[in-house]
Motif scaffolding. Sequence first.
Motif, PDB file in Angstrom:
ATOM      1  N   ILE A 117      -8.299  30.358  -0.200  1.00  0.00           N
ATOM      2  CA  ILE A 117      -9.042  31.069   0.835  1.00  0.00           C
ATOM      3  C   ILE A 117     -10.511  30.639   0.815  1.00  0.00           C
ATOM      4  N   ASP A 118     -11.078  30.541  -0.380  1.00  0.00           N
ATOM      5  CA  ASP A 118     -12.473  30.089  -0.498  1.00  0.00           C
ATOM      6  C   ASP A 118     -12.623  28.666   0.035  1.00  0.00           C
ATOM      7  N   LEU A 119     -11.629  27.813  -0.241  1.00  0.00           N
ATOM      8  CA  LEU A 119     -11.675  26.441   0.274  1.00  0.00           C
ATOM      9  C   LEU A 119     -11.641  26.431   1.798  1.00  0.00           C
ATOM     10  N   CYS A 120     -10.845  27.309   2.379  1.00  0.00           N
ATOM     11  CA  CYS A 120     -10.777  27.395   3.840  1.00  0.00           C
ATOM     12  C   CYS A 120     -12.137  27.797   4.422  1.00  0.00           C
ATOM     13  N   LEU A 121     -12.766  28.795   3.816  1.00  0.00           N
ATOM     14  CA  LEU A 121     -14.064  29.250   4.323  1.00  0.00           C
ATOM     15  C   LEU A 121     -15.109  28.142   4.229  1.00  0.00           C
ATOM     16  N   ALA A 122     -15.051  27.376   3.128  1.00  0.00           N
ATOM     17  CA  ALA A 122     -15.987  26.257   2.985  1.00  0.00           C
ATOM     18  C   ALA A 122     -15.713  25.175   4.012  1.00  0.00           C
ATOM     19  N   ALA A 123     -14.430  24.900   4.284  1.00  0.00           N
ATOM     20  CA  ALA A 123     -14.073  23.878   5.274  1.00  0.00           C
ATOM     21  C   ALA A 123     -14.500  24.310   6.673  1.00  0.00           C
ATOM     22  N   ARG A 124     -14.368  25.606   6.955  1.00  0.00           N
ATOM     23  CA  ARG A 124     -14.803  26.098   8.264  1.00  0.00           C
ATOM     24  C   ARG A 124     -16.304  25.893   8.468  1.00  0.00           C
ATOM     25  N   SER A 125     -17.063  26.054   7.399  1.00  0.00           N
ATOM     26  CA  SER A 125     -18.514  25.872   7.513  1.00  0.00           C
ATOM     27  C   SER A 125     -18.879  24.439   7.886  1.00  0.00           C
ATOM     28  N   GLN A 126     -17.923  23.516   7.679  1.00  0.00           N
ATOM     29  CA  GLN A 126     -18.131  22.124   8.067  1.00  0.00           C
ATOM     30  C   GLN A 126     -17.605  21.825   9.471  1.00  0.00           C
ATOM     31  N   GLY A 127     -16.971  22.821  10.089  1.00  0.00           N
ATOM     32  CA  GLY A 127     -16.486  22.632  11.451  1.00  0.00           C
ATOM     33  C   GLY A 127     -14.991  22.395  11.576  1.00  0.00           C
ATOM     34  N   LEU A 128     -14.230  22.565  10.487  1.00  0.00           N
ATOM     35  CA  LEU A 128     -12.783  22.375  10.527  1.00  0.00           C
ATOM     36  C   LEU A 128     -12.080  23.711  10.752  1.00  0.00           C
ATOM     37  N   PRO A 129     -10.912  23.727  11.410  1.00  0.00           N
ATOM     38  CA  PRO A 129     -10.225  25.002  11.700  1.00  0.00           C
ATOM     39  C   PRO A 129      -9.860  25.786  10.443  1.00  0.00           C
ATOM     40  N   ALA A 130      -9.139  25.169   9.516  1.00  0.00           N
ATOM     41  CA  ALA A 130      -8.813  25.754   8.207  1.00  0.00           C
ATOM     42  C   ALA A 130      -8.473  27.242   8.306  1.00  0.00           C
ATOM     43  N   ASP A 131      -7.369  27.548   8.982  1.00  0.00           N
ATOM     44  CA  ASP A 131      -7.029  28.949   9.221  1.00  0.00           C
ATOM     45  C   ASP A 131      -5.715  29.387   8.575  1.00  0.00           C
ATOM     46  N   ARG A 132      -5.193  28.587   7.636  1.00  0.00           N
ATOM     47  CA  ARG A 132      -3.942  28.968   6.978  1.00  0.00           C
ATOM     48  C   ARG A 132      -3.827  28.331   5.601  1.00  0.00           C
ATOM     49  N   SER A 189     -12.453  15.880  -6.303  1.00  0.00           N
ATOM     50  CA  SER A 189     -13.094  14.704  -5.727  1.00  0.00           C
ATOM     51  C   SER A 189     -12.298  14.172  -4.538  1.00  0.00           C
ATOM     52  N   GLU A 190     -10.971  14.130  -4.699  1.00  0.00           N
ATOM     53  CA  GLU A 190     -10.115  13.645  -3.607  1.00  0.00           C
ATOM     54  C   GLU A 190     -10.157  14.596  -2.412  1.00  0.00           C
ATOM     55  N   LEU A 191     -10.225  15.891  -2.682  1.00  0.00           N
ATOM     56  CA  LEU A 191     -10.307  16.858  -1.582  1.00  0.00           C
ATOM     57  C   LEU A 191     -11.608  16.688  -0.798  1.00  0.00           C
ATOM     58  N   THR A 192     -12.698  16.427  -1.509  1.00  0.00           N
ATOM     59  CA  THR A 192     -13.980  16.206  -0.827  1.00  0.00           C
ATOM     60  C   THR A 192     -13.885  15.012   0.115  1.00  0.00           C
ATOM     61  N   THR A 193     -13.263  13.938  -0.371  1.00  0.00           N
ATOM     62  CA  THR A 193     -13.086  12.739   0.457  1.00  0.00           C
ATOM     63  C   THR A 193     -12.158  13.029   1.627  1.00  0.00           C
ATOM     64  N   ALA A 194     -11.079  13.788   1.374  1.00  0.00           N
ATOM     65  CA  ALA A 194     -10.122  14.106   2.431  1.00  0.00           C
ATOM     66  C   ALA A 194     -10.779  14.921   3.540  1.00  0.00           C
ATOM     67  N   LEU A 195     -11.599  15.881   3.177  1.00  0.00           N
ATOM     68  CA  LEU A 195     -12.288  16.686   4.183  1.00  0.00           C
ATOM     69  C   LEU A 195     -13.223  15.818   5.034  1.00  0.00           C
ATOM     70  N   LYS A 196     -13.906  14.887   4.389  1.00  0.00           N
ATOM     71  CA  LYS A 196     -14.799  13.982   5.112  1.00  0.00           C
ATOM     72  C   LYS A 196     -14.017  13.145   6.116  1.00  0.00           C
ATOM     73  N   ARG A 197     -12.825  12.657   5.701  1.00  0.00           N
ATOM     74  CA  ARG A 197     -12.017  11.826   6.599  1.00  0.00           C
ATOM     75  C   ARG A 197     -11.449  12.650   7.754  1.00  0.00           C
ATOM     76  N   CYS A 198     -11.138  13.903   7.515  1.00  0.00           N
ATOM     77  CA  CYS A 198     -10.661  14.779   8.586  1.00  0.00           C
ATOM     78  C   CYS A 198     -11.769  15.002   9.622  1.00  0.00           C
ATOM     79  N   LEU A 199     -12.997  15.186   9.137  1.00  0.00           N
ATOM     80  CA  LEU A 199     -14.127  15.344  10.052  1.00  0.00           C
ATOM     81  C   LEU A 199     -14.356  14.078  10.870  1.00  0.00           C
ATOM     82  N   GLU A 200     -14.255  12.943  10.208  1.00  0.00           N
ATOM     83  CA  GLU A 200     -14.458  11.665  10.893  1.00  0.00           C
ATOM     84  C   GLU A 200     -13.371  11.402  11.927  1.00  0.00           C
ATOM     85  N   ALA A 201     -12.170  11.928  11.691  1.00  0.00           N
ATOM     86  CA  ALA A 201     -11.055  11.699  12.616  1.00  0.00           C
ATOM     87  C   ALA A 201     -11.212  12.488  13.903  1.00  0.00           C
ATOM     88  N   GLY A 202     -12.072  13.494  13.916  1.00  0.00           N
ATOM     89  CA  GLY A 202     -12.315  14.266  15.127  1.00  0.00           C
ATOM     90  C   GLY A 202     -11.067  14.961  15.635  1.00  0.00           C
TER      91      GLY A 202
END
Length: 464
Positions: free
Chosen positions: A226-241, A185-198
């Motif tokens: 790795i799966d989390l990175c691929l999901a984050a990329r689908s949202q537009g985040l770099p997530a490459d490591r 749940s916290e990771l979902t919120t964190a990803l949203k805040r990273c997207l909002e931060a641009g």
Amino acid sequence: MEVTPDVPREPTPASWPTLPARPDPATRQVVASGLAAELAYALGGPFHFLLPDAFTANLAAMQTALAEAGVEGFVCYAKKANKAAVFVERAAAGGAGIDVASAAELREALGHGVRGGHLMVTGPAKDPALLRLAVQHGTTVAVDALDELDQVVCLALTGRVRPARVLLRVLPPAEPHSRFGMNDSELTTALKRCLEAGDTVRMEGFSFHLSGYALQPRADLAAHLIDLCLAARSQGLPADRISLGGGLPVSYADAGAWRTFLHTQRPAHYHAGKTFRTGDFYPYHSPTAGAEALAALLAARPQNTARTLADLLADAGIRLILEPGRALLDRAGATVFRVQGAKERDGYRIVTVDGTSLSLSEQWFGSEYLPDPQLIPQDPAPAAGVFPASVGAATCLESDMLTWRKIPFPHPPRPGDLLLYPNTAGYQMDSNESRFHDLPLPPKVVVDRTDQPRPRWRLDRHFT
């Protein structure tokens, strides 16, 4: 109490369990050259000597393991494992980074030549001063909580120098009570805040802290990241490591010696009948260790896949970050004490040395540092035999024992003799050091050119 005449004991081999450390030519040369005795005289107290060539070799072996597996990887030395500056210098020279957890560690890494972009900041609830320095220098921050992410975003907005680089630290599913990391749940919120931060934040991926030294759970959790990175990329985040932290095992002794020790040791072999739970001992033997363990980890097949971790990383284009400490320091130093006194007790000696167990940290974790210390006698021809002795510290604390176990020394330990504890660079030297009783901290001596008949030495340049 006076020591009784030096009459050798001749017990059966199983009577006094031993755990010889793996041979180390560099340490052997320090003793054989007379340098250990010379330093003990010159420094007037206990000291640590460091063997930076071993660190360099361990680092190169890990980098080779990554390259041979076809994995883009980066090694960050976990500085908490040893405060010495020479290891930071060697990391910088070897193209490695540093894992830090305080502003002082970060400043020292920068001061000894490590670039800000090659630093990783870990640890829980980070100090605001540490976060400010990290953002200013382009250091990656392993964010452990949502409020910490908010602080990083705020600092990046205020500084307007560069995007803040972050990894999101994942709470391991197998360790739900760990105090490190964020749940789903916290990771979902964190990803949203990273997207909002641009552009203020660059969300580079995920990390984890996992207890123990087993490789398969690390491979399984790495595949999840790795799966989390691929999901984050689908949202537009770099997530490459992703960062796997540390946890690569070190093998201090061979398999047979470790097996025999665990089978034969019992409370009677320890001063005052001291007992330890076998499971609390560090695993002093590992079938794969250091760079070999890293190669085995990369070759492991995570759960529910027929592909290796190396293949999964390469196919996803993900960089692997490692933060080893102890594994980079394998055979990179030792600790030397001088015997101050000895007394006889019920068929064994209690030896007192000129330092404390705060400079040999395992005892302070409810365990025992088990590799046998080496006796370096001042007398060139002492009596030979079996002389069991435990080793106590020069303090008034009953519990301050460097070695509770009755070590079967080949000569009777006497005042003026030296005791060398092998392979102590990884955590043992200074993670619990203290000036208790106003005793000075043991200095660290850097030993160079151990391949020569006379090694050269200098004091370490740690900023104090």
